[in-house]
Design a protein around this motif. Structure first.
Motif, PDB file in Angstrom:
ATOM      1  N   VAL A 142       0.811  -1.212   0.000  1.00  0.00           N
ATOM      2  CA  VAL A 142       0.000   0.000   0.000  1.00  0.00           C
ATOM      3  C   VAL A 142       0.849   1.268   0.000  1.00  0.00           C
ATOM      4  O   VAL A 142       0.411   2.316  -0.454  1.00  0.00           O
ATOM      5  N   GLY A 143       2.079   1.183   0.530  1.00  0.00           N
ATOM      6  CA  GLY A 143       2.908   2.364   0.704  1.00  0.00           C
ATOM      7  C   GLY A 143       2.666   3.055   2.014  1.00  0.00           C
ATOM      8  O   GLY A 143       2.979   4.251   2.175  1.00  0.00           O
ATOM      9  N   PRO A 224      -4.565   1.195  -3.372  1.00  0.00           N
ATOM     10  CA  PRO A 224      -4.873   2.536  -2.871  1.00  0.00           C
ATOM     11  C   PRO A 224      -4.757   2.596  -1.344  1.00  0.00           C
ATOM     12  O   PRO A 224      -5.223   1.701  -0.638  1.00  0.00           O
ATOM     13  N   PHE A 225      -4.168   3.666  -0.845  1.00  0.00           N
ATOM     14  CA  PHE A 225      -3.987   3.829   0.601  1.00  0.00           C
ATOM     15  C   PHE A 225      -5.327   4.137   1.264  1.00  0.00           C
ATOM     16  O   PHE A 225      -6.145   4.892   0.736  1.00  0.00           O
ATOM     17  N   VAL A 229      -8.003  -3.978   1.047  1.00  0.00           N
ATOM     18  CA  VAL A 229      -7.353  -4.605  -0.106  1.00  0.00           C
ATOM     19  C   VAL A 229      -8.060  -5.920  -0.424  1.00  0.00           C
ATOM     20  O   VAL A 229      -8.284  -6.744   0.469  1.00  0.00           O
ATOM     21  N   PRO A 230      -8.438  -6.152  -1.673  1.00  0.00           N
ATOM     22  CA  PRO A 230      -9.073  -7.439  -2.014  1.00  0.00           C
ATOM     23  C   PRO A 230      -8.096  -8.591  -1.816  1.00  0.00           C
ATOM     24  O   PRO A 230      -6.989  -8.587  -2.363  1.00  0.00           O
ATOM     25  N   LEU A 248       0.945 -10.941  -6.094  1.00  0.00           N
ATOM     26  CA  LEU A 248       1.783  -9.770  -5.849  1.00  0.00           C
ATOM     27  C   LEU A 248       0.905  -8.527  -5.754  1.00  0.00           C
ATOM     28  O   LEU A 248       0.036  -8.308  -6.616  1.00  0.00           O
ATOM     29  N   TYR A 249       1.137  -7.750  -4.712  1.00  0.00           N
ATOM     30  CA  TYR A 249       0.541  -6.423  -4.580  1.00  0.00           C
ATOM     31  C   TYR A 249       1.712  -5.436  -4.508  1.00  0.00           C
ATOM     32  O   TYR A 249       2.395  -5.353  -3.481  1.00  0.00           O
TER      33      TYR A 249
END
Length: 436
Positions: A142-143, A224-225, A229-230, A248-249
């Motif tokens: 996500v960052g 997206p932050f 998350v799916p 991988l995300y």
């Protein structure tokens, strides 16, 4: 004793013929040369960076990928003067130097400047790294660097470290989201979403990593932050139950499928513990990260940790000893009670219940033992007692009752003990002790 024998026997030297092959992956670092992972991002001149840092609380350069919970960080900063410079990953040495020079001109005793390059957070002379897999997953998928900024500022300002757990949440993918992924995996075993950088899967490494099975690989861009998350892994596992599945995300790699519980966390922890700090500041494509992950899985499998026979391990004697201990204790208690019951029997009652011959012998032994201690009045009492004992012996030999003579001898010996001041020589005490 049985438990002890079992323990000793189990310690015998045992051998088993087990050998593990050399991992085919390279033992050298997979980080590559110093130019690997660089991007085409640009950093403004030092003067421009300084001006923006003096005017703005948060300076975000084009291509920056880091995000944080602004409310949590603002609450921690409070009324202090802090600046945050967010730069993209993959900067070269010259660009890093410009950021460092700008920071040094703005940073001071009354102002703290936090720099974030990619997802690498630093301030002062410190650089912060995640310590758990959850934090690494939030960083690379996500960052999210909320916890890293919070920890750094709390440490710089010598404040208690607040809760730094990332706000990372999963959700089930919708049918519309899952359908194209499933269709692509059934068609050629690979799915690459828009924005993902995966271009190919190293086939030989993938087969070696999963014992000859071809894994299904689904790649998604950084998510997206602030949004759930799916979680494609469990959903795809339900549709492909016997296949290895790699999802991988961004730069985060997760494994689902056979033996996932056994080594998925081990592989992820090993990969990101070694390469996490390098990946966080560079702009690597997903191909490179997947290759590093697959090599690590191969190393783990060839280390003999999973799916291979383990060397001999002797049985644990503790499993036998613990159930035996209560019975050993109960046996000790039973023996103790039996011995104690014999010790509490009444000496006097036993003496009175014995035969005339035994009583005569005990009184005679008492008379002999005190004979060396008597003088004066005690000599007279002892002489009378000996005479009565002789009469009792004659009565027993002739078949008459000796009770009267024994009673008189008992009385005279009791007098001897009184005159000597020795209660332990009283007939009731001495005779009872002799007959026990």
């Amino acid at each position: 004793m049985a438990a002890l024998v079992f323990f000793l026997v189990s310690q015998r030297a045992e051998t088993i013929d087990v050998s593990y092959a050399q991992s085919p992956t390279s033992s050298e670092s997979r980080e590559g040369n110093k130019d690997a992972g660089l991007s085409d991002a640009s950093v403004p001149p030092v003067d421009e960076l300084v001006a923006r840092l003096q005017a703005e609380r948060v300076v975000r350069l084009p291509g920056a990928v880091a995000h944080w919970d602004e409310a949590r960080v603002d609450q921690l900063i409070g009324g202090r003067d802090a600046r945050i410079l967010v730069a993209p990953p993959g900067l070269d040495e010259a660009e890093r130097k410009r950021i460092s020079e700008a920071k040094s001109q703005v940073d001071g005793d009354e102002r703290e400047v936090v720099t974030i390059v990619g997802t690498t957070v630093s301030g002062g002379i410190l650089e912060v790294s995640p310590s758990t897999l959850d934090e690494r997953r939030a960083e690379f998928a996500v960052g999210d660097v909320t916890g890293l900024i919070s920890y750094l500022l709390a440490h710089l300002w010598k404040q208690p470290v607040a809760d730094s757990a990332p706000d990372f949440r999963w959700r089930e993918p919708t049918a519309a989201e899952l359908a194209p992924v499933e269709a692509a995996l059934r068609a050629d075993g690979r799915y690459t979403a828009d924005g993902a950088t995966l271009t190919g899967v190293p086939g030989e490494a993938a087969r070696q990593a999963f014992d000859g099975a071809e894994p299904l690989v689904a790649a998604f861009p950084r998510q997206p932050f602030g949004e759930p998350v799916p979680d494609y892994g469990p959903a795809l596992t339900a549709r492909f139950p016997a296949r290895p599945i790699v999802v991988l995300y961004g730069l985060w790699v997760s494994y689902h499928g056979p033996n996932a519980d056994a080594f998925a966390d081990v592989a992820a922890a090993s990969t990101y513990a070694q390469f996490g700090s390098h990946l966080s500041s560079r702009a690597y494509p997903q191909d490179a990260v997947l290759g590093v992950y697959l090599d690590r899985v191969i190393d783990i499998r060839y280390a003999g940790l999973f799916d291979r026979p383990l060397p001999y391990q002797p049985p644990d004697p503790l499993r036998v000893t613990l159930p035996v201990l209560p019975w050993v204790f109960a046996g000790c208690v039973a023996v103790f009670v039996a011995l104690s019951a014999r010790a509490v029997r009444k000496p006097r009652g036993l003496a009175r219940g014995t035969g005339a011959g035994a009583r005569l012998g005990a009184l005679t032994a008492l008379a002999i033992e005190v004979s060396g201690l008597t003088d004066g009045e005690s000599d007279v009492a002892l002489t009378v007692a000996l005479a009565k004992l002789d009469s009792a012996r004659e009565a027993i030999e002739e078949g008459r009752k000796p009770d009267v003579f024994l009673a008189e001898a008992h009385s005279q010996l009791d007098e001897v003990a009184r005159l000597l001041g020795r209660t332990d020589y009283r007939p009731d005490v001495y005779v009872g002790r002799q007959l026990v």
